[in-house]
Design a protein around this motif. Structure first.
Motif, PDB file in Angstrom:
ATOM      1  N   SER A 259      21.253  -0.639 -43.387  1.00 27.91           N
ATOM      2  CA  SER A 259      22.688  -0.544 -43.133  1.00 27.91           C
ATOM      3  C   SER A 259      23.503  -0.710 -44.406  1.00 27.91           C
ATOM      4  N   SER A 260      22.900  -1.167 -45.442  1.00 21.54           N
ATOM      5  CA  SER A 260      23.470  -1.317 -46.776  1.00 21.54           C
ATOM      6  C   SER A 260      24.235  -2.618 -46.945  1.00 21.54           C
ATOM      7  N   VAL A 261      24.323  -3.055 -48.186  1.00 18.12           N
ATOM      8  CA  VAL A 261      25.140  -4.203 -48.549  1.00 18.12           C
ATOM      9  C   VAL A 261      26.566  -3.733 -48.812  1.00 18.12           C
ATOM     10  N   ALA A 262      27.431  -4.680 -49.197  1.00 23.05           N
ATOM     11  CA  ALA A 262      28.845  -4.332 -49.305  1.00 23.05           C
ATOM     12  C   ALA A 262      29.439  -4.917 -50.593  1.00 23.05           C
ATOM     13  N   LEU A 263      30.627  -5.509 -50.474  1.00 25.80           N
ATOM     14  CA  LEU A 263      31.411  -5.872 -51.656  1.00 25.80           C
ATOM     15  C   LEU A 263      30.766  -6.963 -52.498  1.00 25.80           C
ATOM     16  N   VAL A 264      30.141  -7.969 -51.873  1.00 30.74           N
ATOM     17  CA  VAL A 264      29.527  -9.040 -52.665  1.00 30.74           C
ATOM     18  C   VAL A 264      28.524  -8.450 -53.649  1.00 30.74           C
TER      19      VAL A 264
END
Length: 395
Positions: A259-264
């Protein structure tokens, strides 16, 4: 009624149990493999820890070669050296043994050996779907999840940039997940890799690309990590806590790989590239402030995350639970002695001088686009400033 559209990729074999590494030769045999190049690091060799992998292979009569020149935050130059070593022998697989860096290096070696060129040629959004050889991953930390992801992160030494490499070429064929290998991890490593895996699970759950399978894995991982990270940190030989952290890290890896990682993570990679802060630690530095910034975009999901981690009660409403998530993450950082960038020793002038470039690199990675609230470059700069001063932790 909504229609679900997703694809889900994972290793063909996940062997999760105490002592799993002792079955490494049998796992190779399942896939008809017998000529491994083991990729590890100097500490694993000097400490004798690598023997956990080498001895079962030798007992099975397999001839084994070792490439142990990997470094923390693996670089393109180390990957290139590894490919040279790979081409010297008639190897039929790679075994990545160690923390995320040796495993990431092995994955990158397979990709570069298949296509040639430079590592930057494979930087996302390029689909790095080809690997010259299969990778068997044996993690010795409970954190990166690299043993079951389709990602590897490599630093471009010429451009001082951490590159996300994504594709099926980075997905291990098999992973041996053995929590007994984490007993020797020092408390700082336990803390940093633990928060790394918690970040994987949280970001996978709030990502705009989340799906039902990644949700189930992320929620389970948050429960395991939230309930055991403090014990694993304070009681390194606690088998139940170590086992829970290892399983949680693998579940979180499977979740964010799909689902993928994000801003961090988008903001974390430039900190590692420019200031050589370990990846899990830079995630921990960022997590409370970025969560505060993002919570309005997915309050219900952040609230449920707080309940699963144990920061909020089942009866708490979403707004209350989401607020408790932020304060809980701040308290967790204090309990795990997570420093601010200033406390870590980074000079303010050096930090401030890189803010614009780091924000540009964070956005270019693509990860911030998955965040519940997609930031501008100016907002990312503001978050970097907040994190340097520790403003979030001192509220």
């Amino acid at each position: 009624m909504t229609t679900i559209a997703m694809n889900f990729a994972s290793p063909r074999l996940l062997l999760v149990q105490a002592g799993a590494v002792r079955q490494i030769a049998e796992v190779l045999a399942k896939f008809g493999l017998s000529r491994p190049l083991v990729v590890s690091d100097p500490f694993m060799v000097s400490s004798g820890h690598l023997r956990h992998c080498l001895d079962p292979l030798a007992a099975a009569g397999l001839a084994v070669s070792v490439f142990s020149d990997t470094v923390a935050d693996p670089t393109d130059t180390v990957v290139e050296a590894g490919v040279v070593e790979l081409k010297r022998g008639a190897f039929d697989c790679l075994i990545g043994f160690g923390g995320g860096s040796p495993i990431d290096t092995a994955k990158a070696m397979a990709i570069l050996a298949a296509g040639g060129g430079k590592m930057r040629d494979y930087k996302a959004p390029f689909a790095a779907d080809r690997g010259a050889l299969p990778v068997i991953a044996v993690p010795t930390t409970a954190g990166t999840g690299s043993e079951c992801t389709r990602f590897t992160v490599i630093t471009d030494t010429e451009r001082d940039e951490k590159m996300l490499i994504a594709g099926l070429g980075a997905l291990p064929l098999a992973a041996l997940v053995d929590y007994e290998l984490t007993y020797s991890a020092p408390p700082r490593t336990t803390a940093d890799t633990g928060v790394d895996s918690l970040t994987h699970a949280l970001e996978a759950y709030v990502s705009k690309r989340a799906n039902p399978i990644s949700d189930a894995l992320a929620l389970s991982a948050m429960g395991l990590i939230g309930g055991n990270i403090r014990t694993a940190y304070g009681e390194p030989r606690n088998a139940l806590a170590r086992e829970a952290m290892m399983l949680g890290a693998t579940e979180a890896g499977l979740a964010f790989s799909n689902s993928s990682v994000a801003l961090v993570h988008g903001m974390s990679r430039p900190i590692g590239a420019h200031f050589h802060v370990p990846h899990g630690l830079s995630n921990a530095m960022l997590l409370p402030a970025v969560t505060r910034f993002s919570v309005g975009g997915a309050e219900a999901r952040y609230g449920e995350a707080a309940r699963r981690i144990g920061f909020a009660a089942a009866a708490d409403g979403d707004a209350t639970a989401a607020a408790k998530l932020i304060t809980g993450l701040e308290r967790l950082n204090r309990g795990l002695s997570v420093p601010t960038p200033a406390d870590y020793g980074i000079e303010e002038a050096a930090w401030s001088g890189k803010l614009g470039l780091m924000a540009e690199q964070a956005l270019a990675s693509g990860s911030p686009g998955n965040n519940p609230v997609v930031p501008t470059a100016e907002q990312i700069v503001g978050l970097y400033r907040e994190v340097w001063t520790g403003a979030a932790a001192n509220r």
